[in-house]
Design a protein around this motif. Sequence first.
Motif, PDB file in Angstrom:
ATOM      1  N   GLU A 195       0.803  -1.220   0.000  1.00  0.00           N
ATOM      2  CA  GLU A 195       0.000   0.000   0.000  1.00  0.00           C
ATOM      3  C   GLU A 195       0.837   1.271   0.000  1.00  0.00           C
ATOM      4  N   ASN A 198       2.544   2.007  -2.290  1.00  0.00           N
ATOM      5  CA  ASN A 198       2.428   2.449  -3.676  1.00  0.00           C
ATOM      6  C   ASN A 198       1.198   3.314  -3.916  1.00  0.00           C
ATOM      7  N   CYS A 199       0.317   3.423  -2.933  1.00  0.00           N
ATOM      8  CA  CYS A 199      -0.860   4.275  -3.073  1.00  0.00           C
ATOM      9  C   CYS A 199      -0.417   5.721  -3.299  1.00  0.00           C
ATOM     10  N   ARG A 200      -1.154   6.374  -4.170  1.00  0.00           N
ATOM     11  CA  ARG A 200      -0.902   7.796  -4.368  1.00  0.00           C
ATOM     12  C   ARG A 200      -1.228   8.536  -3.069  1.00  0.00           C
ATOM     13  N   TYR A 240       0.169   8.206  -0.206  1.00  0.00           N
ATOM     14  CA  TYR A 240       0.199   7.268   0.919  1.00  0.00           C
ATOM     15  C   TYR A 240       0.566   7.983   2.216  1.00  0.00           C
ATOM     16  N   TRP A 275      -5.076  -4.943  -0.425  1.00  0.00           N
ATOM     17  CA  TRP A 275      -5.094  -3.565   0.061  1.00  0.00           C
ATOM     18  C   TRP A 275      -5.681  -2.653  -0.998  1.00  0.00           C
ATOM     19  N   GLY A 276      -6.086  -1.480  -0.558  1.00  0.00           N
ATOM     20  CA  GLY A 276      -6.580  -0.443  -1.439  1.00  0.00           C
ATOM     21  C   GLY A 276      -6.182   0.908  -0.882  1.00  0.00           C
ATOM     22  N   THR A 277      -6.647   1.954  -1.529  1.00  0.00           N
ATOM     23  CA  THR A 277      -6.273   3.293  -1.071  1.00  0.00           C
ATOM     24  C   THR A 277      -6.877   3.617   0.290  1.00  0.00           C
ATOM     25  N   THR A 306      -7.067  -2.090   4.245  1.00  0.00           N
ATOM     26  CA  THR A 306      -6.416  -3.371   3.999  1.00  0.00           C
ATOM     27  C   THR A 306      -7.424  -4.462   4.342  1.00  0.00           C
TER      28      THR A 306
END
Length: 448
Positions: free
Chosen positions: A43, A45-47, A49, A75-77, A80
Amino acid sequence: MRYGLVAPALCRAVLRNQRLRVQVCERGLRKLSSIKTGRPFEEENCRNYDPKSFYPARIGDTLNSKYELVSKLGWGTGSTVWLARATHWLTTVRLPWQNEHHVALKITNNTASAQLAARRELDISDQMFSAETTHPGRQYVRSVIDSFEVEGPHGTHICLAFEPLRQPLWMLGQQSGLTNLVQPRTIKSLLPSILKSLDFLHSECQVIHTDLKGDHFMIPFEDSKVLEDYATRQEANPAPCQERNGRPVYESRSSFGHLRGDIGYVKLTDFGLAVRGNVPNNHLIQPREYTAPEVMLKAGWSYSADIWNLGLVLWELLGDINLLSGRVPGHCKFSNKTRWAQMIRLLGPPPSELLARADREALSQFYDDQGVFKYPELIPDELFTLSNSTPMLEGQERALFIEFAKKMLTWMPEQRATAKELLDDPWLKSVGRHRAAGFGYLEDTRLT
């Protein structure tokens, strides 16, 4: 990754293995296999973060005095998702395939938007499952089994417990070993459950999903032992974890292995963006490649927006084709103008009745004051047709599918077929031939 309590001898054996870098965690003899990397992990890597917004979950932790975390599923933005073992099964819901009780536990972020989505999903689930009904589509919708809150170091996190499901529908192609595409005969056999779930939402619950995509049609477990074997593997082979910024970030383990039996249905999931359909709706919804024309025009939308959405998802499942991509060939930049031009080529000019309903500002994206489309150069050439966009089907099978799709992909929302009407479509009952991508052979697709 931390795993279940093990014998001291096994712990010593793991520690002697120089290939593993193991650190002792705070509680008991549980272990955390760690990795060292400066690159973003999972996660991270989420914009935008923010580690403070995610809950610092650890394998082996027990949340709400009931759910022991077994493995991270994804996981998501805004959350989890974990497989958790219910150590104290306090709800009255017991699923028939369960021996040891497991749930999929979504731990949402502490941000206002993530908590709003979680409360909306809980509210919609309560609405869908509070009333008595015999509708056959109810069994194909995943509900919230339990909910609670946990306190993290930087705020409160809402947790939603669901029935654990195997994998998204789009992954079935990978299971076959022949192609990454889901075969038409499989889509035909599973579409009735999808259509019944949508009919249940629309006709019984007055709910619009607004976010249909391949990830949200989930396959159940074909055998209870699949889940048991998975949990055993996670305990024996912990996944890597990166301890950074005050929280552990685990590698997701979402694969449950090859299918061991037949799949007869899928379940509709993820209602965090769902809305009630018995009130006026005019805000933007749906992934941008799937957005219905009335949504783009802010002309008001209702249940039929889901039907449009489903029609486009079918192309991606069957052929990995984004039918209305909004992109010029050879370019990756998305444009609503390009997408509208693609719709004009496939469906013809939009009816004046639809344009008359549009919000003036939204309409001005595409049309001048005289009602003329401002970007005719973006309209694809005559080769851009529904038939040419359906290479995975052949002959009469292709013709029947296109007629089926046309019932969903129409400019006027009220002219689209309902989910219940689509259940009787000839394509679902047809015997046809399809072309397996990359292999060039034809195969009969008879439903039994």
